[in-house]
Design a protein around this motif. Sequence first.
Motif, PDB file in Angstrom:
ATOM      1  N   ASP A  45       0.880  -1.215  -0.031  1.00 14.70           N
ATOM      2  CA  ASP A  45      -0.064  -0.034   0.089  1.00 14.70           C
ATOM      3  C   ASP A  45       0.723   1.292   0.124  1.00 14.70           C
ATOM      4  N   LYS A  47       1.954   5.576  -1.247  1.00 12.39           N
ATOM      5  CA  LYS A  47       1.592   6.660  -1.344  1.00 12.39           C
ATOM      6  C   LYS A  47       2.904   7.353  -2.202  1.00 12.39           C
ATOM      7  N   SER A  54       4.685   6.501   4.361  1.00 11.55           N
ATOM      8  CA  SER A  54       4.101   5.429   3.923  1.00 11.55           C
ATOM      9  C   SER A  54       4.748   4.070   3.907  1.00 11.55           C
ATOM     10  N   SER A 140      -4.102   5.855  -2.061  1.00  8.41           N
ATOM     11  CA  SER A 140      -3.038   4.837  -2.242  1.00  8.41           C
ATOM     12  C   SER A 140      -2.864   3.981  -3.555  1.00  8.41           C
TER      13      SER A 140
END
Length: 262
Positions: A45, A47, A54, A140
Amino acid sequence: SLLLPFAMLDEKSNVVAMPNFIKSTTDLARRLFPEVSEFSVFKYDVKPLEVPISKEREALLGLLLRLEWLPASDTRLRCGGPCHKTRGKVFAGSSTGPELPGLPAGCSGGRVCFEHLHYTLASDLRLLAEDRAYRLVDYSLAFTIAIPKTDDVIAEPEDASAILSPNCVLSYNSGLGTWPKLLCVYVIDYLKERGLMEKFDSWRRGGKFNQYARRSIRLLRCVFNLFAEGCEDYRQAACQGRKRSAHAWCTTSKAGIRSLST
């Protein structure tokens, strides 16, 4: 579309349920390779790099480095539809900025597969960034990777393009090892509006939500090719740490980078 649809939305409790996309990736891998009984499946996941926190970003970049994997440069990359239609110029992260150039029609494989995925993301993010009172931010990109657990030689499925979903590619000719790698991309957690509190939080954290769509498009491009132009900061992030910094990719000259980026 790469937007992961939500299965349930409770506005009163502010609760959103989304499908199990890890299971979807595993099921797709089993359809592609029915002779394989077990897969290693990874989920990240992620960003954009401009967002300070992140948690799974470093692990994804480290995996790409460890496998020496540049999916966008894979000449045998395979993808599914719909990418049979000619695409015109596409949103590149800002209504006032330059558009992405048009693409030729057809799922011919190789780099065209990456370009169609790139353009699909750009179209999705236009929906989140334009034509609304508040832009949606803080979403995301979720990357799932499935790799067969076997020492046997695995034949390339003849009907891969018919089996693959539009958000997934099958990589054969890039990275260490002889096994294929299934890579799927989803846009998740895309319901947060950039309201007053989000603007303040972004300002307090160095503008993390500024140009969020454009930065998310760059994230995809750099994950698919750490040596692509404008991705030096992602490659540097992948090279952090004593063991990684000694990797050949982390000591490559500028001339070497140009040869790897194509």
